[in-house]
Design an enzyme around this catalytic site. Sequence first.
Site, mmCIF file in Angstrom:
data_model
loop_
_atom_site.group_PDB
_atom_site.id
_atom_site.type_symbol
_atom_site.label_atom_id
_atom_site.label_comp_id
_atom_site.label_asym_id
_atom_site.label_seq_id
_atom_site.Cartn_x
_atom_site.Cartn_y
_atom_site.Cartn_z
ATOM 1 N N ASP A 62 -2.412 3.427 9.314
ATOM 2 C CA ASP A 62 -3.015 4.571 8.617
ATOM 3 C C ASP A 62 -4.376 4.929 9.183
ATOM 4 O O ASP A 62 -4.942 4.204 10.006
ATOM 5 C CB ASP A 62 -3.121 4.278 7.106
ATOM 6 C CG ASP A 62 -3.747 2.911 6.808
ATOM 7 O OD1 ASP A 62 -4.304 2.292 7.727
ATOM 8 O OD2 ASP A 62 -3.673 2.467 5.653
ATOM 9 N N ASN A 128 -4.349 -2.453 -6.279
ATOM 10 C CA ASN A 128 -3.326 -1.831 -7.128
ATOM 11 C C ASN A 128 -1.921 -1.981 -6.531
ATOM 12 O O ASN A 128 -0.992 -1.314 -6.941
ATOM 13 C CB ASN A 128 -3.651 -0.346 -7.360
ATOM 14 C CG ASN A 128 -3.721 0.454 -6.061
ATOM 15 O OD1 ASN A 128 -3.393 -0.069 -4.986
ATOM 16 N ND2 ASN A 128 -4.146 1.695 -6.148
ATOM 17 N N HIS A 130 -1.065 -1.331 -3.332
ATOM 18 C CA HIS A 130 -0.694 -0.399 -2.260
ATOM 19 C C HIS A 130 -0.573 -1.117 -0.916
ATOM 20 O O HIS A 130 -1.207 -2.137 -0.675
ATOM 21 C CB HIS A 130 -1.647 0.804 -2.192
ATOM 22 C CG HIS A 130 -2.997 0.574 -1.587
ATOM 23 N ND1 HIS A 130 -4.176 0.753 -2.295
ATOM 24 C CD2 HIS A 130 -3.378 0.217 -0.343
ATOM 25 C CE1 HIS A 130 -5.199 0.514 -1.507
ATOM 26 N NE2 HIS A 130 -4.755 0.183 -0.308
ATOM 27 N N GLU A 135 0.062 4.650 -2.179
ATOM 28 C CA GLU A 135 -0.490 4.335 -3.491
ATOM 29 C C GLU A 135 0.621 4.228 -4.535
ATOM 30 O O GLU A 135 1.747 4.694 -4.301
ATOM 31 C CB GLU A 135 -1.478 5.440 -3.889
ATOM 32 C CG GLU A 135 -2.687 5.557 -2.970
ATOM 33 C CD GLU A 135 -3.778 4.533 -3.285
ATOM 34 O OE1 GLU A 135 -3.464 3.431 -3.802
ATOM 35 O OE2 GLU A 135 -4.948 4.830 -3.007
HETATM 36 C C1 GLP Z 1 -7.062 -0.151 2.539
HETATM 37 C C2 GLP Z 1 -6.011 -0.024 3.664
HETATM 38 C C3 GLP Z 1 -4.933 -1.050 3.526
HETATM 39 C C4 GLP Z 1 -5.534 -2.410 3.235
HETATM 40 C C5 GLP Z 1 -6.197 -2.394 1.876
HETATM 41 C C6 GLP Z 1 -6.886 -3.688 1.529
HETATM 42 O O1 GLP Z 1 -7.018 0.860 1.599
HETATM 43 N N1 GLP Z 1 -5.429 1.277 3.766
HETATM 44 O O2 GLP Z 1 -4.139 -1.060 4.721
HETATM 45 O O3 GLP Z 1 -4.544 -3.391 3.247
HETATM 46 O O4 GLP Z 1 -7.096 -1.335 1.762
HETATM 47 O O5 GLP Z 1 -8.113 -3.794 2.178
HETATM 48 P P1 GLP Z 1 -8.896 -5.158 2.317
HETATM 49 O O6 GLP Z 1 -8.152 -5.978 3.297
HETATM 50 O O7 GLP Z 1 -10.265 -4.774 2.818
HETATM 51 O O8 GLP Z 1 -8.937 -5.774 0.973
#
Ligand code: GLP
Length: 236
Positions: A62, A128, A130, A135
């Site tokens: 993404d 949440n 995702h 989402e």
């Molecule tokens: C973001 C990304 C995800 C990621 C998630 C968790 O929104 N789009 O791909 O897995 O958040 O992030 P983190 O690893 O910093 O907790």
Amino acid sequence: MKIIIEENKQQASKKIFQLFREEINSGSKVFGLATGSTPEDFYKLVTESDLDLTKSISINLDEYVGLKFSDPQSYHYFMKEHLFLKKPFAESYLPNGLSSNLENETKRYDKIITENPIDWQILGIGRNGHIGFNEPGSSFNSQTHIADLTESTIKANARFFKKESDVPKKAISMGIASIMKSKKIVLAAFGSEKADAVKKFIMGPITENVPASILQKHQDVTVVLDEQAAAALNEK
Ligand code: GLP
């Protein structure tokens, strides 16, 4: 679903690196990559290793809509800093959140995924539930699409920006159906703030309200947790 619980993030990242090395050694070529704080230590281990990725292909999950590639919060920048500058791949793909035609960009990205089937996908998880920027409520049939970030994700990701209002409201994300096509998936989660999402996606019902819960249906998923993220798994 195979679940591996390590004492802390460092140990868990070593485990993920080991799985990645095995995958390279067994001839896999296409790697689905993620951003966020979760894979950081794993990427560090890759950059410090003797692995040669110059024949491999990477495809990221993404990217935010509207951030310049030179913006330190963009996922283009993140990937360069944490991995690509030190360990270049033959080809590295990320969605272009600056495209003047985002609809076409989603199609271009789906074509890339179809032409380069992902052998091994690393995933983090949002608080949440995702995955990527899929989402809660995202269709399990989704391909690459423009996603509206939820309030919860904007708040969680605000820690990387100067202020919450700087967090983009939209992103371009690989869809759930695209992620599910990966031959192998490794989902990592660290820290107590992930414990609830971890419990729900592993033990709860398969529902679009918890996007990661679809992974219960995938034939080759390994979940790598630290003890904090695994803490709720034994609760009733
Ligand atoms: C973001 C990304 C995800 C990621 C998630 C968790 O929104 N789009 O791909 O897995 O958040 O992030 P983190 O690893 O910093 O907790």
